[in-house]
Write an enzyme that holds these catalytic residues in place. Sequence first.
Site, mmCIF file in Angstrom:
data_model
loop_
_atom_site.group_PDB
_atom_site.id
_atom_site.type_symbol
_atom_site.label_atom_id
_atom_site.label_comp_id
_atom_site.label_asym_id
_atom_site.label_seq_id
_atom_site.Cartn_x
_atom_site.Cartn_y
_atom_site.Cartn_z
ATOM 1 N N HIS A 134 39.310 -78.769 24.727
ATOM 2 C CA HIS A 134 38.640 -79.250 25.744
ATOM 3 C C HIS A 134 39.226 -80.561 26.105
ATOM 4 O O HIS A 134 39.734 -81.239 25.040
ATOM 5 C CB HIS A 134 37.276 -78.989 25.829
ATOM 6 C CG HIS A 134 36.717 -77.466 26.128
ATOM 7 N ND1 HIS A 134 36.310 -76.866 25.344
ATOM 8 C CD2 HIS A 134 36.370 -77.276 27.305
ATOM 9 C CE1 HIS A 134 35.860 -75.831 25.847
ATOM 10 N NE2 HIS A 134 35.769 -76.014 27.044
ATOM 11 N N LYS A 138 34.454 -84.331 26.694
ATOM 12 C CA LYS A 138 33.515 -83.280 26.479
ATOM 13 C C LYS A 138 32.551 -83.846 25.322
ATOM 14 O O LYS A 138 33.009 -84.065 24.246
ATOM 15 C CB LYS A 138 34.081 -81.856 26.242
ATOM 16 C CG LYS A 138 33.149 -80.597 25.995
ATOM 17 C CD LYS A 138 33.449 -79.524 25.991
ATOM 18 C CE LYS A 138 32.422 -78.392 25.802
ATOM 19 N NZ LYS A 138 31.686 -78.231 27.035
#
Length: 257
Positions: A134, A138
């Site tokens: 990600h 995040k």
Amino acid sequence: MGREVIRAAGGRDGVTVALAVNRSDVGAVEGVEVEDATDLPGLLAAREPDVLVDFTGPESSVEYVAACAEAGVPVVVGTTGFDDAGAAALRDASEDIPVLVAANFARGVAALRRAVREAVAALPGYDIELTETHHNGKRDAPSGTAKSILDDVVEARESAAARERAGDRDDDAAGVVHGREGEQPRRRGEIGVHARRAGDVTGEHEVLLAGNHELLSLTHRAESRGVFAEGALDAAAWVAGREAGRYDFFDVIGDST
């Protein structure tokens, strides 16, 4: 994600954004005024939305869901990273209103999870590695989606082990390992989980199964956050008007197929 949901809602017939809130001042988004989150209870009472879509953080999400429970407004939760107390708060709210919770609203991820269950059941004894990637902002790791996939792997493996319990093979899981460092020979039944954070990657999840001189890789890659917004709106349309209870995205997909 809030911006993506507002943008996606603007492109749907019969969908109107009744209100939008944020903890900090972000101005208008796509012509929609984003108001102070502390005013949410009053806004719910005044605007009477059919459903609230939440993509925030665990602490604020619990507050918003509690406000929805008080106002009798169904809620779709795409927030991840809840601790035990937060998860319990969502369960408590589902006694009063419909609460639909999903770590991922991409239909492709739902298909991936089904495929993973089938693959794990069909390939007992194979080594399994789960990797998720990600963007660098995040917060939670592993991702909520990765945790859901891990649950699928464990459940499928336990079911397969139960079927083979009368045989000679030992398929008991040796546990989950998050990353590896130093001398760590792989144990039989071990499930490796790896989280990567880099750049502006929207989201990628891969499940690798290896054994018997072969390798199977199952991967989902999201190219835009818009796919999650569209799925969340599908969930919102589905859950509006339902009876109080706990739902997930598989309920939405199952109802539409």
